[in-house]
Design a protein around this motif. Structure first.
Motif, PDB file in Angstrom:
ATOM      1  N   ALA A   1       0.837  -1.202   0.000  1.00 58.76           N
ATOM      2  CA  ALA A   1       0.000   0.000   0.000  1.00 58.76           C
ATOM      3  C   ALA A   1       0.868   1.248   0.000  1.00 58.76           C
ATOM      4  CB  ALA A   1      -0.910   0.000   1.222  1.00 58.76           C
ATOM      5  N   GLN A   2       1.976   1.193   0.737  1.00 62.54           N
ATOM      6  CA  GLN A   2       2.904   2.324   0.761  1.00 62.54           C
ATOM      7  C   GLN A   2       3.453   2.603  -0.633  1.00 62.54           C
ATOM      8  OE1 GLN A   2       5.957   1.431   3.624  1.00 62.54           O
ATOM      9  NE2 GLN A   2       4.990   2.684   5.200  1.00 62.54           N
TER      10      GLN A   2
ATOM     11  N   GLY B   1       3.042   9.536  -4.963  1.00 58.39           N
ATOM     12  CA  GLY B   1       4.005  10.418  -4.317  1.00 58.39           C
ATOM     13  C   GLY B   1       5.013   9.727  -3.429  1.00 58.39           C
ATOM     14  N   THR B   2       4.931   8.403  -3.278  1.00 64.87           N
ATOM     15  CA  THR B   2       5.892   7.702  -2.417  1.00 64.87           C
ATOM     16  C   THR B   2       7.317   7.883  -2.925  1.00 64.87           C
ATOM     17  OG1 THR B   2       4.285   6.024  -1.730  1.00 64.87           O
ATOM     18  CG2 THR B   2       6.612   5.461  -1.520  1.00 64.87           C
TER      19      THR B   2
ATOM     20  N   ALA C   1      12.835   9.372   7.487  1.00 63.52           N
ATOM     21  CA  ALA C   1      12.498  10.740   7.098  1.00 63.52           C
ATOM     22  C   ALA C   1      11.287  10.789   6.182  1.00 63.52           C
ATOM     23  CB  ALA C   1      13.699  11.393   6.411  1.00 63.52           C
ATOM     24  N   ALA C   2      11.127   9.734   5.378  1.00 57.67           N
ATOM     25  CA  ALA C   2      10.002   9.705   4.436  1.00 57.67           C
ATOM     26  C   ALA C   2       8.747   9.092   5.047  1.00 57.67           C
ATOM     27  CB  ALA C   2      10.397   8.925   3.188  1.00 57.67           C
TER      28      ALA C   2
ATOM     29  N   VAL D   1      11.324   0.158  -4.618  1.00 58.59           N
ATOM     30  CA  VAL D   1      11.175   1.299  -5.538  1.00 58.59           C
ATOM     31  C   VAL D   1      12.439   1.538  -6.354  1.00 58.59           C
ATOM     32  CG1 VAL D   1      10.778   3.795  -5.691  1.00 58.59           C
ATOM     33  CG2 VAL D   1       9.444   2.411  -4.081  1.00 58.59           C
ATOM     34  N   PHE D   2      13.621   1.415  -5.711  1.00 55.21           N
ATOM     35  CA  PHE D   2      14.870   1.793  -6.378  1.00 55.21           C
ATOM     36  C   PHE D   2      15.815   0.615  -6.652  1.00 55.21           C
ATOM     37  CE2 PHE D   2      13.504   5.553  -3.934  1.00 55.21           C
ATOM     38  CZ  PHE D   2      13.364   6.452  -4.970  1.00 55.21           C
ATOM     39  N   GLY D   3      15.478  -0.560  -6.185  1.00 54.96           N
ATOM     40  CA  GLY D   3      16.319  -1.726  -6.430  1.00 54.96           C
ATOM     41  C   GLY D   3      17.346  -1.950  -5.343  1.00 54.96           C
TER      42      GLY D   3
END
Length: 246
Positions: free
Chosen positions: A6-7, A12-13, A41-42, A52-54
């Motif tokens: 869900a996150q 905008g995540t 922080a996020a 998201v970024f691997g």
């Protein structure tokens, strides 16, 4: 759907993660951008970063690209004038100003092999477009590609050299001297400001014709003839002064 999924699906995540990482990078440098610190922080779970970024390197690449977008926007916003050499000089100082104002981003972009390849390539292409305008005006002393590489290498070298010493110990005139030397090396008139008469050098004329013929469809030459002409013109433009131009 799990909480983690869900996150990740929340609009905008990715942007939130990038903003958090960018803030940490600006405050504490590369070492401050840990997955734990960014996720905290996020306001997301740490595994989200990997989904998201691997991996962390993927995150750093994205952060470098994120920071570079502001520089590219500023560069694109520069209004072009009737003097392409003056515009090229202004782009030098914009580059230096960006590097000194955002040192952590700059080191990440130009000091790391994998980071921001697409953005840095776009920045070089934008620089090339500015150099090409100088060539089109007949004011370039060498080929567009060589002049672009020379100016880019010197610009990056100056910024990294300045960042290597504390701000209070930096030579404030280094950038100006380096810029003057580069402009003197690549332009037929030494990069001086103000109205300039048409150049008389063969290299300048070759560079101007090379840019005029950049579009293969802009002349009556065949594709093969166009490629050969381009090779000859680049060779003439890059010939050492005093040497035969062909």
């Amino acid at each position: 759907m799990t909480d983690a999924a869900a996150q990740e699906s929340t609009p905008g995540t990715r942007e939130r993660l990038l903003r958090a990482a960018a803030g940490l990078l600006a405050q504490g440098g590369r070492d401050a951008v840990s997955t734990r610190a960014v996720s905290a922080a996020a306001g997301v779970q740490a595994p989200t970063i990997y989904r998201v970024f691997g991996d962390k390197e993927g995150l750093l690449e994205a952060v470098a690209d994120y920071g570079f977008q502001g520089y590219l926007a500023e560069k694109q916003a520069l209004a072009r004038t009737d003097d392409p050499v003056a515009d090229l000089r202004r782009s030098w100082y914009l580059h230096v100003e960006f590097g000194l104002s955002m040192p952590a981003f700059y080191r990440l972009m130009y000091g790391e092999a994998r980071t921001a390849e697409s953005s840095s390539a776009r920045a070089v292409e934008m620089l090339r477009e500015l150099v090409a305008r100088v060539a089109s005006a007949g004011r370039l002393r060498m080929s567009v590609d060589r002049a672009t590489r020379l100016m880019h290498a010197n610009g990056v070298g100056v910024v990294l050299s300045l960042l290597a010493v504390p701000p209070e110990e930096r030579d404030d005139g280094l950038s100006e001297v380096a810029c003057a030397n580069v402009m003197r090396a690549i332009t037929t008139d030494g990069g001086e400001e103000g109205p300039v008469a048409a150049p008389a050098t063969v290299a300048g004329r070759a560079g101007a014709l090379r840019e005029a013929l950049r579009d293969p469809g802009s002349s009556a030459l065949s594709a093969a003839e166009h490629a050969l002409m381009a090779e000859w013109l680049d060779r003439i433009a890059d010939a050492p002064e005093g040497a035969p131009e062909a």
